[in-house]
Design a protein around this motif. Sequence first.
Motif, PDB file in Angstrom:
ATOM      1  N   MET A  38       0.840  -1.196   0.000  1.00  0.00           N
ATOM      2  CA  MET A  38       0.000   0.000   0.000  1.00  0.00           C
ATOM      3  C   MET A  38       0.882   1.256   0.000  1.00  0.00           C
ATOM      4  N   ASP A  39       0.492   2.262  -0.785  1.00  0.00           N
ATOM      5  CA  ASP A  39       1.256   3.503  -0.860  1.00  0.00           C
ATOM      6  C   ASP A  39       1.166   4.279   0.453  1.00  0.00           C
ATOM      7  N   PHE A  40       2.288   4.895   0.792  1.00  0.00           N
ATOM      8  CA  PHE A  40       2.321   5.760   1.968  1.00  0.00           C
ATOM      9  C   PHE A  40       1.640   7.089   1.632  1.00  0.00           C
ATOM     10  N   GLU A  41       0.640   7.466   2.409  1.00  0.00           N
ATOM     11  CA  GLU A  41      -0.040   8.756   2.222  1.00  0.00           C
ATOM     12  C   GLU A  41       0.313   9.648   3.408  1.00  0.00           C
ATOM     13  N   PRO A  42       1.223  10.605   3.212  1.00  0.00           N
ATOM     14  CA  PRO A  42       1.672  11.435   4.332  1.00  0.00           C
ATOM     15  C   PRO A  42       0.583  12.346   4.875  1.00  0.00           C
ATOM     16  N   LYS A  43       0.684  12.603   6.176  1.00  0.00           N
ATOM     17  CA  LYS A  43      -0.204  13.578   6.817  1.00  0.00           C
ATOM     18  C   LYS A  43       0.557  14.901   6.883  1.00  0.00           C
ATOM     19  N   ILE A  44       0.004  15.910   6.233  1.00  0.00           N
ATOM     20  CA  ILE A  44       0.652  17.225   6.195  1.00  0.00           C
ATOM     21  C   ILE A  44      -0.227  18.226   6.938  1.00  0.00           C
ATOM     22  N   VAL A  45       0.362  18.987   7.840  1.00  0.00           N
ATOM     23  CA  VAL A  45      -0.361  20.064   8.516  1.00  0.00           C
ATOM     24  C   VAL A  45       0.141  21.385   7.940  1.00  0.00           C
ATOM     25  N   ALA A  46      -0.796  22.242   7.524  1.00  0.00           N
ATOM     26  CA  ALA A  46      -0.418  23.545   6.969  1.00  0.00           C
ATOM     27  C   ALA A  46      -0.847  24.648   7.936  1.00  0.00           C
ATOM     28  N   PHE A  47       0.124  25.440   8.387  1.00  0.00           N
ATOM     29  CA  PHE A  47      -0.145  26.609   9.219  1.00  0.00           C
ATOM     30  C   PHE A  47      -0.143  27.813   8.279  1.00  0.00           C
ATOM     31  N   VAL A  48      -1.302  28.425   8.094  1.00  0.00           N
ATOM     32  CA  VAL A  48      -1.397  29.497   7.087  1.00  0.00           C
ATOM     33  C   VAL A  48      -2.028  30.754   7.675  1.00  0.00           C
ATOM     34  N   CYS A  49      -1.748  31.888   7.056  1.00  0.00           N
ATOM     35  CA  CYS A  49      -2.392  33.126   7.489  1.00  0.00           C
ATOM     36  C   CYS A  49      -3.746  33.264   6.807  1.00  0.00           C
ATOM     37  N   ASN A  50      -4.628  33.955   7.475  1.00  0.00           N
ATOM     38  CA  ASN A  50      -6.001  34.115   7.001  1.00  0.00           C
ATOM     39  C   ASN A  50      -6.100  34.923   5.709  1.00  0.00           C
ATOM     40  N   TRP A  51      -5.257  35.968   5.597  1.00  0.00           N
ATOM     41  CA  TRP A  51      -5.503  36.975   4.570  1.00  0.00           C
ATOM     42  C   TRP A  51      -4.936  36.617   3.210  1.00  0.00           C
ATOM     43  N   CYS A  52      -3.895  35.825   3.163  1.00  0.00           N
ATOM     44  CA  CYS A  52      -3.302  35.482   1.865  1.00  0.00           C
ATOM     45  C   CYS A  52      -3.429  34.000   1.561  1.00  0.00           C
ATOM     46  N   THR A  53      -2.678  33.159   2.268  1.00  0.00           N
ATOM     47  CA  THR A  53      -2.643  31.745   1.883  1.00  0.00           C
ATOM     48  C   THR A  53      -3.991  31.055   2.069  1.00  0.00           C
ATOM     49  N   TYR A  54      -4.697  31.360   3.148  1.00  0.00           N
ATOM     50  CA  TYR A  54      -6.002  30.710   3.336  1.00  0.00           C
ATOM     51  C   TYR A  54      -6.937  31.093   2.187  1.00  0.00           C
ATOM     52  N   ALA A  55      -6.921  32.369   1.835  1.00  0.00           N
ATOM     53  CA  ALA A  55      -7.755  32.819   0.713  1.00  0.00           C
ATOM     54  C   ALA A  55      -7.264  32.201  -0.595  1.00  0.00           C
ATOM     55  N   GLY A  56      -5.937  32.052  -0.738  1.00  0.00           N
ATOM     56  CA  GLY A  56      -5.380  31.400  -1.932  1.00  0.00           C
ATOM     57  C   GLY A  56      -5.811  29.944  -2.024  1.00  0.00           C
ATOM     58  N   ALA A  57      -5.811  29.256  -0.866  1.00  0.00           N
ATOM     59  CA  ALA A  57      -6.245  27.856  -0.850  1.00  0.00           C
ATOM     60  C   ALA A  57      -7.733  27.764  -1.193  1.00  0.00           C
ATOM     61  N   ASP A  58      -8.495  28.745  -0.726  1.00  0.00           N
ATOM     62  CA  ASP A  58      -9.919  28.785  -1.060  1.00  0.00           C
ATOM     63  C   ASP A  58     -10.098  28.974  -2.574  1.00  0.00           C
ATOM     64  N   LEU A  59      -9.262  29.838  -3.146  1.00  0.00           N
ATOM     65  CA  LEU A  59      -9.321  30.065  -4.597  1.00  0.00           C
ATOM     66  C   LEU A  59      -8.978  28.780  -5.365  1.00  0.00           C
ATOM     67  N   THR A  60      -8.046  28.006  -4.819  1.00  0.00           N
ATOM     68  CA  THR A  60      -7.700  26.730  -5.451  1.00  0.00           C
ATOM     69  C   THR A  60      -8.967  25.877  -5.585  1.00  0.00           C
ATOM     70  N   GLY A  61      -9.741  25.853  -4.516  1.00  0.00           N
ATOM     71  CA  GLY A  61     -10.968  25.055  -4.533  1.00  0.00           C
ATOM     72  C   GLY A  61     -12.015  25.621  -5.467  1.00  0.00           C
ATOM     73  N   THR A  62     -12.247  26.934  -5.382  1.00  0.00           N
ATOM     74  CA  THR A  62     -13.294  27.518  -6.235  1.00  0.00           C
ATOM     75  C   THR A  62     -12.891  27.509  -7.701  1.00  0.00           C
ATOM     76  N   SER A  63     -11.576  27.437  -7.975  1.00  0.00           N
ATOM     77  CA  SER A  63     -11.101  27.336  -9.361  1.00  0.00           C
ATOM     78  C   SER A  63     -11.073  25.877  -9.834  1.00  0.00           C
ATOM     79  N   ARG A  64     -11.441  24.990  -8.935  1.00  0.00           N
ATOM     80  CA  ARG A  64     -11.475  23.542  -9.226  1.00  0.00           C
ATOM     81  C   ARG A  64     -10.111  23.001  -9.658  1.00  0.00           C
TER      82      ARG A  64
END
Length: 146
Positions: free
Chosen positions: A1-27
């Motif tokens: 079975m492939d190893f699926e790493p657990k990654i924790v991302a500590f991000v700021c609200n105003w840039c990266t969190y919004a960027g990650a949200d854009l990733t989702g809304t941009s599909r």
Amino acid sequence: MDFEPKIVAFVCNWCTYAGADLTGTSRIKYPVNVRIVRFPCTGRIDFMLLLKAFDEGADGIIVSGCHPNDCHYTSGNFHARRRWMIFRNLIDFVGIDIRRVAFSWVSAAEGAKWAEVVTDTVGKIKELGPYSEYHQISKSFDGGAK
Ligand code: FES
């Protein structure tokens, strides 16, 4: 079975969190291995939380916020960068491979970049394999008590 790493991302609200949200809304697709913890600013991240995340089973960590000179609070990301430069020595000292932590700048308009950061980090951690050293280190400090 492939190893699926657990990654924790500590991000700021105003840039990266919004960027990650854009990733989702941009599909834009990216690996599902990441769990995001949102902070008001990277300057508010207590880097001891990185050790806590490793202790709780994370295989890798992403710290990401606004680009230099774009911090919502003017200089929080500069404080975070300075703290990180010191903290990385501690991580190295306790035996954690520094490659397990990715530090990046991702703006609210960089949804594609967020997908790249996550994809690259997951690939790198898959190469390094599961993380277990810190568990051994913390157990040796506290006699194995949890
Ligand atoms: Fe994003 Fe400060 S608000 S790094």
